[in-house]
Design a protein around this motif. Structure first.
Motif, short mmCIF file in Angstrom:
data_model
loop_
_atom_site.label_atom_id
_atom_site.label_comp_id
_atom_site.label_asym_id
_atom_site.label_seq_id
_atom_site.Cartn_x
_atom_site.Cartn_y
_atom_site.Cartn_z
N HIS A 68 31.00 97.57 77.81
CA HIS A 68 32.14 97.42 76.60
C HIS A 68 32.13 96.17 76.23
O HIS A 68 32.39 95.13 77.01
N LEU A 119 35.14 92.28 70.80
CA LEU A 119 34.96 91.35 69.75
C LEU A 119 36.33 90.55 69.35
O LEU A 119 37.11 91.24 68.76
N THR A 148 35.54 89.67 60.64
CA THR A 148 34.04 90.02 60.20
C THR A 148 33.72 88.60 59.53
O THR A 148 32.20 88.47 59.58
N ASP A 156 30.26 92.57 60.69
CA ASP A 156 30.04 93.89 61.08
C ASP A 156 28.59 94.21 61.61
O ASP A 156 28.21 94.91 62.44
N GLU A 179 28.55 93.86 65.21
CA GLU A 179 29.10 95.30 65.95
C GLU A 179 28.18 96.51 65.74
O GLU A 179 27.95 97.28 66.90
N THR A 180 27.57 96.65 64.72
CA THR A 180 26.62 97.87 64.67
C THR A 180 25.47 97.66 65.36
O THR A 180 24.92 98.46 66.19
N LEU A 190 25.37 95.99 68.37
CA LEU A 190 25.55 96.21 69.65
C LEU A 190 25.74 97.75 70.05
O LEU A 190 25.33 98.21 71.13
N GLU A 191 26.55 98.42 69.05
CA GLU A 191 26.49 100.01 69.26
C GLU A 191 25.27 100.60 69.16
O GLU A 191 24.93 101.47 69.98
N THR A 197 29.81 100.28 73.92
CA THR A 197 31.05 100.52 73.18
C THR A 197 31.61 99.16 72.92
O THR A 197 31.58 98.17 73.41
N THR A 198 32.23 99.10 71.59
CA THR A 198 32.76 97.85 70.99
C THR A 198 34.09 98.26 70.82
O THR A 198 34.78 99.34 70.41
N GLU A 199 34.99 97.25 70.60
CA GLU A 199 36.20 97.14 70.22
C GLU A 199 36.86 95.71 69.46
O GLU A 199 36.41 94.83 70.28
N ARG A 200 37.14 95.75 68.27
CA ARG A 200 37.48 94.20 67.70
C ARG A 200 39.05 93.99 68.04
O ARG A 200 39.79 94.96 67.54
#
Length: 850
Positions: A231, A234, A238, A243, A246-247, A249-250, A255-258
């Motif tokens: 996980h 971030l 942006t 973004d 983030e894209t 990484l996924e 999994t991500t959380e900003r």
């Protein structure tokens, strides 16, 4: 467990069924009616940044420390990753200059008595001379790489090794959150977001990895994989982490959380709120530190992390609105605010403003326990007690008469001094006060959402029981009805009568079993806590679940979690493939949202051709809010569409476009109730043809670093011929032949460096400009590298479309050097002399060094 299949039950905060009622229970102390609970203030400071770091370390580790992390206090690049390592080692962070260990740091090391000193960065950050001076008394471990990205990755590897090879206090290696093995990711070209995350990284033993805004460095990508990260947090919006990162990484299975706000102050609040929700931060103390310089906040990470306390960032002379609101919201918990650093870092007035924001003024006179939130099962009948909850009230007048009321949870904000949108009782068909002091209320335990004339016992207490047979969420309030109107009287949104508030109580059916559910109807929902009730079961949802819903262009198209929330309302019918611990699918089959007809878009002003007006007619009148989005050209409402007019009830919107192309289309999006999140869409409406040429939003200067310096200038403290530094932009730029920047030291000397002249030459590589100073810089007024030296003017830099970089993009862009500050090396001045010679460590005045 593969991170792509793990269930993340969080949109805004961690959710579990046992704590669905929401929020962290902070200690709430009864205060006499009408009184003000003042907030104490104090400071931890030294004579400079090195002294402050020493004072913080000695306060935090008063019994000494087995290890110490040592970082340069002059530049932040290699220091940003220190907090995660310090947390794994149970160590403070001390600061040094590049070439000499400050006396105050040396004394702190002696007092702390560590066995090992971990040095952050290579010899350009902390010199070999400093290391050699320490090596006689301590074991030295240098944590370094070829650049800041590699140094941060090396710090992550050191954290991972604390469970087997590195002597450590915690001896646990990498830390985990509820989302698995977690790393912090922050922009490495500026410091505020990384230091905001310092206490979280320390407390959680999370590696702090660094990135550019639009590209993940190879060292960071390798570290994420080598450390087994699942996980990624971030930190920042942006602009600082695009973004696209983030894209990517996924797509790689993380999994991500900003955690982001509109600026560094708001992002800091989001980090503090995450720390409370995920790591249990809270308590009576908050720390206040400057967000315009890095050293004090960096050194404060172990202090706040050890005490599980918020580190609130501020400007030196002005308390930001986000910080003030955060302190006010948490006034119930905060009794003391401690500033890190002297008045130059956090002024006395700013500290006083923070204390005033955290003061608790309230009529909260009674204690209602329990005060923490709880989720109860539904009772089949009142008095069967399956979901009953008992509350005890203390601090009452013996024999006194009081009112007990069950208020709709959505109308009560329990934080700060407690505020009420209105005195609004719960749905009387669902929830009831069953008994008071052991005596049932109503006939055969009938429905009672308010109980007047409840009499306190001889010891000044009351006991009452509440229960529900249908899903509901309430706050129990007990108050003294001074004006006899049978309601809690409010002055604005604050109680004007003595009261006590119990813990939020939510009644829900049991969580649904892993199964397929077809055609279930939503009967209750709570978007704040990410659950809804349908078909007699409770369903939880999170960011890694899948969501589908009807749109005008695609039947049952994939939608985002936010779009799902906007679409979801009581009465909707869903098909669900539910899994408690894996990815679930929620498909909204029917949604009671009106269609949108007759969308028109126009440019009504000739004088302002970028003024746009969009209007529409709903197919039926309904209590629905709308947002307007700019279509990205694919004709489908998706994440690529940008919002241009925020949620509201109006069906006509006027706004100014910062950029446009001919033929742009707009999407009108109805909202479900007042959720403010898109669900269905129109077909796009009429295209707008703009009357002006294309206008592209200005590129942004988001980072500034030193490049290599010419050998004879290495370590110099003034801007001199041969020095180089780099400007980093958010996209590719071009430079005019006469481009220039103005550099100013504080409110004093300034110099303008113009491309192609004796002062400087500029080289462009995509989104980076490297500026090399020429001989003309030596003849200019003395400008010393340091945190008071900033770029104030930039001209002649444009993007590929010809748009000039705005001057506002230069705010807070500090020009620093890896070398020491300007220092006096010797003086020759005897009694009776009329001339004295002062020798500096480098040339001054554009010529000699003396």
């Amino acid at each position: 467990m593969n991170p792509t299949t793990r269930r993340v039950r969080r949109l805004a905060a961690s959710v579990t069924f046992a704590a669905i009622a929401g929020g962290l229970a902070l200690p709430l102390l009864a205060t006499p009616a009408g009184a003000v609970q003042e907030t104490d203030t104090s400071r931890l400071q030294g004579q400079d940044r090195y002294g402050t770091a020493a004072a913080v370390a000695l306060d935090t580790f008063s019994d000494g420390a087995d290890s110490v992390v040592l970082a340069t206090g002059q530049t932040f690049a290699d220091a940003l990753a220190a907090n995660g390592l310090a947390g794994a080692l149970g160590a403070p962070i001390l600061l040094t200059t590049t070439d000499e260990l400050p006396e105050v740091t040396e004394e702190a090391l002696t007092t702390l008595g560590p066995d090992t000193v971990y040095v952050m960065g290579g010899t350009a950050a902390v010199s070999q001379d400093v290391e050699d001076g320490l090596a006689g008394d301590y074991d030295i471990e240098r944590v370094e790489g070829q650049n800041r990205w590699e140094t941060a990755a090396a710090a992550g590897a050191a954290i991972d090794a604390t469970d087997d090879s590195i002597p450590a206090t915690t001896d646990d290696g990498l830390g985990s959150t509820s989302d698995g093995i977690t790393a912090v990711l922050a922009n490495g070209l500026n410091f505020p977001d990384a230091v905001s995350a310092g206490p979280v990284a320390f407390a959680g033993r999370l590696p702090v990895l660094l990135t550019e805004a639009g590209r993940i460095p190879d060292a960071t990508s390798a570290a994420l994989e080598d450390l087994g990260i699942e996980h990624v947090l971030l930190i920042g919006g942006t602009t600082v982490i695009n973004d696209s990162i983030e894209t990517a990484l996924e797509a790689d299975g993380y999994t991500t959380e900003r955690l982001a706000g509109d600026d560094r102050w708001a992002t800091n609040v989001q980090v503090n709120e995450y720390a409370t929700a995920e790591l249990g931060f809270g308590g009576a103390t908050a720390y206040l530190s400057t967000g315009l310089k890095f050293p004090d906040s960096l050194a404060g990470g172990p202090l706040a992390g050890t005490g599980a306390a918020p580190l609130v960032l501020t400007a030196p002379t002005t308390l930001p609105g986000a910080a003030s609101s955060y302190l006010a919201t948490n006034a119930n918990a905060i009794d003391e605010i401690i500033a890190i650093g002297g008045p130059a870092a956090v002024s006395d007035a700013t500290l006083a403003d923070a204390a005033e924001a955290a003061q608790l003024s309230t009529n909260r006179a009674f204690v209602v326990a329990p005060s923490e939130p709880a989720t109860q099962p539904l009772s089949t009948l009142f008095l069967t007690s399956e979901g009953a909850r008992t509350f005890e009230v203390s601090g009452l007048e013996p024999g006194g008469s009081y009112v007990i009321a069950l208020l709709d949870a959505e109308t009560v904000d329990p934080t700060g001094g407690v505020s009420f949108d209105a005195y609004s009782l719960s749905d009387e068909a669902a929830t009831s006060i069953e008994s008071v002091n052991g005596t049932p209320t109503g006939a055969a335990g009938g429905i009672e959402t308010v109980q007047e004339d409840a009499t306190a016992t001889e010891d000044g207490t009351l006991t009452f029981v509440v229960d529900a047979t249908e899903p509901d969420s309430i706050f129990p309030v007990v108050f003294e009805d001074l004006d006899g109107n049978g309601e809690l009287t409010l002055a604005g949104d604050v109680a004007d009568e003595p009261f006590g508030l119990g813990g939020k109580t939510t009644w829900l059916p049991a969580e649904a079993a892993d199964d397929t559910y077809e055609g279930v109807t939503v009967t209750a929902l709570n978007l704040d806590d990410n659950y809804f009730v349908a078909g007699g079961d409770t369903f939880l949802y999170g960011t890694t679940d899948r969501f589908r819903g009807d749109t005008r262009t695609v039947e049952s198209a994939t939608i985002t979690p936010g779009q799902f929330e906007g679409m979801l309302s009581v009465g909707d019918v869903l098909d669900i493939e539910y899994f408690r611990d894996a990815q679930a699918l929620f498909d909204v089959v029917t949604d009671d949202i009106p269609d949108i007809d007759d969308v028109t878009a126009s440019t009504p002003s000739v004088s302002n051709p970028n003024l746009v007006q969009v209007s529409w007619v709903p197919s039926e009148q309904a209590d629905v809010l709308y947002s307007v989005y700019r279509d990205d050209g694919d004709g489908t409402f998706d994440d690529g569409d940008a919002i241009v007019s925020a949620t509201g009830a109006s069906t006509t919107r006027t706004f100014v476009e910062p950029s446009s192309t001919a033929g742009v289309r707009y999407i009108v999006v109805p909202e479900g109730g007042t959720s403010g999140t898109p669900d269905t869409l129109d077909d796009g409406g009429d295209p707008v043809t703009f009357l002006s040429n294309e206008i592209v939003p200005g590129v942004t200067l988001f980072g500034l670093t030193n490049g290599t310096t010419v050998s004879e200038n290495a370590g110099l403290a003034l801007l001199n011929a041969g020095d180089q530094f780099m400007l980093h932009f958010s996209r590719d730029v071009q430079v005019a032949s006469n481009a220039s920047i103005t550099v100013r030291q504080g409110t004093g000397n300034q110099v303008t460096l113009t491309n192609g002249t004796a002062t400087s030459s500029w080289a462009v590589d995509g989104s980076t400009i490297t500026i090399t100073l020429g001989s003309g810089a030596d003849a200019a007024p003395d400008i010393a590298y340091g945190e008071e030296t900033m770029i104030t003017v930039l001209s002649g830099v444009r993007d590929a479309g010809g748009t000039t970089v705005p001057v506002t993009a230069l705010r807070d862009r500090v020009l620093e050097n890896d070398g020491p500050e300007l220092m006096v090396e010797s003086t020759t001045c005897d009694v009776g002399d009329t001339t004295c010679t002062i020798a500096f460590n480098e040339p001054v005045g554009g010529s000699a060094a003396s």
